[in-house]
Design a protein around this motif. Structure first.
Motif, PDB file in Angstrom:
ATOM      1  N   PRO A  76     -10.558  77.699 -35.763  1.00  0.00           N
ATOM      2  CA  PRO A  76     -11.178  79.014 -35.996  1.00  0.00           C
ATOM      3  C   PRO A  76     -10.096  80.041 -36.309  1.00  0.00           C
ATOM      4  O   PRO A  76      -8.925  79.858 -35.972  1.00  0.00           O
ATOM      5  CB  PRO A  76     -11.869  79.316 -34.658  1.00  0.00           C
ATOM      6  CG  PRO A  76     -11.956  78.013 -33.953  1.00  0.00           C
ATOM      7  CD  PRO A  76     -10.809  77.193 -34.416  1.00  0.00           C
ATOM      8  N   PRO A  77     -10.449  81.144 -36.952  1.00  0.00           N
ATOM      9  CA  PRO A  77      -9.439  82.159 -37.277  1.00  0.00           C
ATOM     10  C   PRO A  77      -8.921  82.874 -36.034  1.00  0.00           C
ATOM     11  O   PRO A  77      -9.614  82.964 -35.015  1.00  0.00           O
ATOM     12  CB  PRO A  77     -10.201  83.132 -38.185  1.00  0.00           C
ATOM     13  CG  PRO A  77     -11.637  82.956 -37.802  1.00  0.00           C
ATOM     14  CD  PRO A  77     -11.787  81.512 -37.441  1.00  0.00           C
ATOM     15  N   ILE A  78      -7.709  83.361 -36.129  1.00  0.00           N
ATOM     16  CA  ILE A  78      -7.140  84.220 -35.087  1.00  0.00           C
ATOM     17  C   ILE A  78      -7.880  85.549 -35.105  1.00  0.00           C
ATOM     18  O   ILE A  78      -8.174  86.092 -36.163  1.00  0.00           O
ATOM     19  CB  ILE A  78      -5.639  84.432 -35.332  1.00  0.00           C
ATOM     20  CG1 ILE A  78      -4.881  83.114 -35.163  1.00  0.00           C
ATOM     21  CG2 ILE A  78      -5.071  85.500 -34.382  1.00  0.00           C
ATOM     22  CD1 ILE A  78      -3.429  83.171 -35.620  1.00  0.00           C
ATOM     23  N   GLU A  79      -8.200  86.057 -33.933  1.00  0.00           N
ATOM     24  CA  GLU A  79      -8.876  87.357 -33.841  1.00  0.00           C
ATOM     25  C   GLU A  79      -7.905  88.388 -33.272  1.00  0.00           C
ATOM     26  O   GLU A  79      -7.263  88.141 -32.248  1.00  0.00           O
ATOM     27  CB  GLU A  79     -10.106  87.262 -32.931  1.00  0.00           C
ATOM     28  CG  GLU A  79     -11.191  86.326 -33.422  1.00  0.00           C
ATOM     29  CD  GLU A  79     -12.379  86.285 -32.474  1.00  0.00           C
ATOM     30  OE1 GLU A  79     -12.958  87.361 -32.210  1.00  0.00           O
ATOM     31  OE2 GLU A  79     -12.695  85.185 -31.980  1.00  0.00           O
TER      32      GLU A  79
ATOM     33  N   LEU B   2     -13.489  93.943 -27.669  1.00  0.00           N
ATOM     34  CA  LEU B   2     -13.696  92.727 -26.878  1.00  0.00           C
ATOM     35  C   LEU B   2     -14.706  92.991 -25.769  1.00  0.00           C
ATOM     36  O   LEU B   2     -15.565  92.155 -25.475  1.00  0.00           O
ATOM     37  CB  LEU B   2     -12.367  92.255 -26.278  1.00  0.00           C
ATOM     38  CG  LEU B   2     -12.405  90.947 -25.486  1.00  0.00           C
ATOM     39  CD1 LEU B   2     -12.639  89.764 -26.414  1.00  0.00           C
ATOM     40  CD2 LEU B   2     -11.114  90.750 -24.696  1.00  0.00           C
ATOM     41  N   ILE B   3     -14.610  94.173 -25.163  1.00  0.00           N
ATOM     42  CA  ILE B   3     -15.529  94.532 -24.076  1.00  0.00           C
ATOM     43  C   ILE B   3     -16.920  94.845 -24.627  1.00  0.00           C
ATOM     44  O   ILE B   3     -17.929  94.531 -23.970  1.00  0.00           O
ATOM     45  CB  ILE B   3     -14.965  95.734 -23.294  1.00  0.00           C
ATOM     46  CG1 ILE B   3     -13.638  95.348 -22.631  1.00  0.00           C
ATOM     47  CG2 ILE B   3     -15.961  96.227 -22.248  1.00  0.00           C
ATOM     48  CD1 ILE B   3     -12.890  96.516 -22.010  1.00  0.00           C
ATOM     49  N   ALA B   4     -16.969  95.456 -25.811  1.00  0.00           N
ATOM     50  CA  ALA B   4     -18.231  95.749 -26.500  1.00  0.00           C
ATOM     51  C   ALA B   4     -19.218  96.513 -25.616  1.00  0.00           C
ATOM     52  O   ALA B   4     -20.421  96.240 -25.618  1.00  0.00           O
ATOM     53  CB  ALA B   4     -18.873  94.457 -27.003  1.00  0.00           C
ATOM     54  N   GLY B   5     -18.709  97.457 -24.828  1.00  0.00           N
ATOM     55  CA  GLY B   5     -19.581  98.267 -23.993  1.00  0.00           C
ATOM     56  C   GLY B   5     -20.140  97.559 -22.786  1.00  0.00           C
ATOM     57  O   GLY B   5     -21.013  98.102 -22.094  1.00  0.00           O
TER      58      GLY B   5
ATOM     59  N   GLY C 187      -6.143  99.233 -25.266  1.00  0.00           N
ATOM     60  CA  GLY C 187      -5.139  98.239 -25.611  1.00  0.00           C
ATOM     61  C   GLY C 187      -5.587  97.407 -26.789  1.00  0.00           C
ATOM     62  O   GLY C 187      -6.596  97.684 -27.429  1.00  0.00           O
ATOM     63  N   MET C 188      -4.819  96.360 -27.074  1.00  0.00           N
ATOM     64  CA  MET C 188      -5.119  95.431 -28.146  1.00  0.00           C
ATOM     65  C   MET C 188      -5.161  94.021 -27.576  1.00  0.00           C
ATOM     66  O   MET C 188      -4.536  93.732 -26.552  1.00  0.00           O
ATOM     67  CB  MET C 188      -4.059  95.517 -29.245  1.00  0.00           C
ATOM     68  CG  MET C 188      -3.992  96.854 -29.963  1.00  0.00           C
ATOM     69  SD  MET C 188      -5.475  97.207 -30.950  1.00  0.00           S
ATOM     70  CE  MET C 188      -5.366  95.922 -32.195  1.00  0.00           C
ATOM     71  N   VAL C 189      -5.904  93.163 -28.256  1.00  0.00           N
ATOM     72  CA  VAL C 189      -6.014  91.781 -27.797  1.00  0.00           C
ATOM     73  C   VAL C 189      -5.928  90.839 -28.981  1.00  0.00           C
ATOM     74  O   VAL C 189      -6.431  91.141 -30.072  1.00  0.00           O
ATOM     75  CB  VAL C 189      -7.335  91.558 -27.010  1.00  0.00           C
ATOM     76  CG1 VAL C 189      -8.536  91.856 -27.883  1.00  0.00           C
ATOM     77  CG2 VAL C 189      -7.414  90.148 -26.458  1.00  0.00           C
ATOM     78  N   ALA C 190      -5.258  89.716 -28.778  1.00  0.00           N
ATOM     79  CA  ALA C 190      -5.205  88.637 -29.762  1.00  0.00           C
ATOM     80  C   ALA C 190      -5.816  87.394 -29.130  1.00  0.00           C
ATOM     81  O   ALA C 190      -5.455  87.024 -28.008  1.00  0.00           O
ATOM     82  CB  ALA C 190      -3.760  88.360 -30.194  1.00  0.00           C
ATOM     83  N   LEU C 191      -6.747  86.774 -29.834  1.00  0.00           N
ATOM     84  CA  LEU C 191      -7.366  85.522 -29.404  1.00  0.00           C
ATOM     85  C   LEU C 191      -6.925  84.445 -30.384  1.00  0.00           C
ATOM     86  O   LEU C 191      -7.322  84.451 -31.553  1.00  0.00           O
ATOM     87  CB  LEU C 191      -8.891  85.652 -29.389  1.00  0.00           C
ATOM     88  CG  LEU C 191      -9.470  86.781 -28.532  1.00  0.00           C
ATOM     89  CD1 LEU C 191     -10.983  86.873 -28.719  1.00  0.00           C
ATOM     90  CD2 LEU C 191      -9.135  86.574 -27.061  1.00  0.00           C
ATOM     91  N   ILE C 192      -6.070  83.543 -29.917  1.00  0.00           N
ATOM     92  CA  ILE C 192      -5.456  82.543 -30.782  1.00  0.00           C
ATOM     93  C   ILE C 192      -5.977  81.159 -30.429  1.00  0.00           C
ATOM     94  O   ILE C 192      -5.847  80.723 -29.272  1.00  0.00           O
ATOM     95  CB  ILE C 192      -3.915  82.568 -30.646  1.00  0.00           C
ATOM     96  CG1 ILE C 192      -3.395  83.968 -30.959  1.00  0.00           C
ATOM     97  CG2 ILE C 192      -3.281  81.542 -31.558  1.00  0.00           C
ATOM     98  CD1 ILE C 192      -2.848  84.708 -29.767  1.00  0.00           C
TER      99      ILE C 192
ATOM    100  N   ALA D 272       0.218  95.900 -37.246  1.00  0.00           N
ATOM    101  CA  ALA D 272       0.322  95.257 -38.554  1.00  0.00           C
ATOM    102  C   ALA D 272      -0.668  94.096 -38.672  1.00  0.00           C
ATOM    103  O   ALA D 272      -1.327  93.924 -39.705  1.00  0.00           O
ATOM    104  CB  ALA D 272       1.746  94.762 -38.775  1.00  0.00           C
ATOM    105  N   ALA D 273      -0.790  93.300 -37.611  1.00  0.00           N
ATOM    106  CA  ALA D 273      -1.730  92.173 -37.637  1.00  0.00           C
ATOM    107  C   ALA D 273      -3.165  92.663 -37.738  1.00  0.00           C
ATOM    108  O   ALA D 273      -3.987  92.089 -38.469  1.00  0.00           O
ATOM    109  CB  ALA D 273      -1.539  91.313 -36.389  1.00  0.00           C
TER     110      ALA D 273
END
Length: 265
Positions: free
Chosen positions: A4-7, A14-17, A76-81, A113-114
């Motif tokens: 699957p693609p990296i998010e 991610l929390i989406a309320g 913050g930011m999150v990466a799902l790899i 940048a990502a």
């Protein structure tokens, strides 16, 4: 089979309320990298609870139990790899408290940048994202190697709690009792409960309940699997018991939760 693609996304997406998406003890199939840019809160990781704050980097390997309570002012930011990429990611969960200004700027720039590549969808975007993730991996491994980020020595209660959290990730849907888990860990249920409470502020039963509740809520809000099949998959003896469980912990029936999720989307 392709992965699957990296998010890459802001933590708020991610929390989406729905705070339960990160505040309930749970694990994910991907590598999770969280970069906190503002706010303070509490983190459950490696079977212990500790404070978390601005410019903390969290590295969470696949199927590692964690929970994050950051508060409304947090961001913050999150990466799902996806697991299985060629990029080297830390194999152990870490909380890195970053103080060096240059390092803070580097991590923020990599994430920004990502994220631009994800949102702008330019030609060769996936190649660019992979390159940014490779830089993030280097950044993380450099930070982990610093003396400031040596692993914290864990006491006996924390070590037992960590072992139980590993079991919860693997066996939460097996319908095992607390006595079953305690026996597998070579302790009594009472001792296991005390150790988890001391290390995390949650009892062993709380941790197991939260992981089950998270799985149930994800299934109800993101799939169309019938509630009775979800109940069976999660080890509940009956659909009625599953309904009582959901009402007790959310105040709503499975049907009501699913309906509310569809209205939101």
């Amino acid at each position: 089979m392709s992965l699957p693609p990296i998010e890459i996304k802001p933590l708020v997406q991610l929390i989406a309320g729905q705070d339960w998406r990160v505040s309930l003890a749970h694990d994910r199939p991907q590598h999770v990298i969280i970069w906190i840019t503002r706010g303070q809160g509490r983190l459950l990781l490696n079977g212990t609870r500790r404070g978390v704050g601005t410019h903390n980097a969290l590295t969470i390997p696949p199927h590692t139990l964690f929970a994050l309570e950051l508060g409304r002012q947090g961001s913050g930011m999150v990466a799902l790899i996806p697991d299985g990429t060629e990029i080297r990611w830390p194999t152990r969960a870490r909380q890195l408290r970053v103080r060096d200004v240059d390092s803070i700027g580097e991590m923020t720039a990599i994430f920004e940048a990502a994220h631009r590549e994800v949102t702008q969808a330019r030609p060769l975007a996936q190649d660019a994202i992979d390159a940014h993730m490779a830089l993030m991996s280097v950044w993380l491994r450099r930070q982990i190697a610093l003396p400031d980020h040596l692993p914290i020595t864990m006491n006996a209660a924390a070590r037992l709690s960590a072992r139980f959290c590993e079991r919860v990730s693997k066996n939460y849907a097996d319908g095992l009792t607390m006595a079953d888990h305690a026996a597998a860990l070579g302790v009594t249920a009472t001792h296991l409960t005390r150790a988890c409470k001391a290390a995390t502020g949650r009892t062993a039963a709380d941790l197991l309940t939260e992981r089950t509740l998270y799985a149930a809520r994800i299934a109800l809000t993101e799939t169309s699997v019938p509630a009775q099949d979800i109940a069976r998959h999660l080890g509940f003896g009956s659909a009625a018991y599953f309904t009582r469980f959901m009402q007790q912990h959310t105040g709503q029936t499975p049907t009501a939760l699913r309906k509310a999720a569809r209205q939101t989307h």
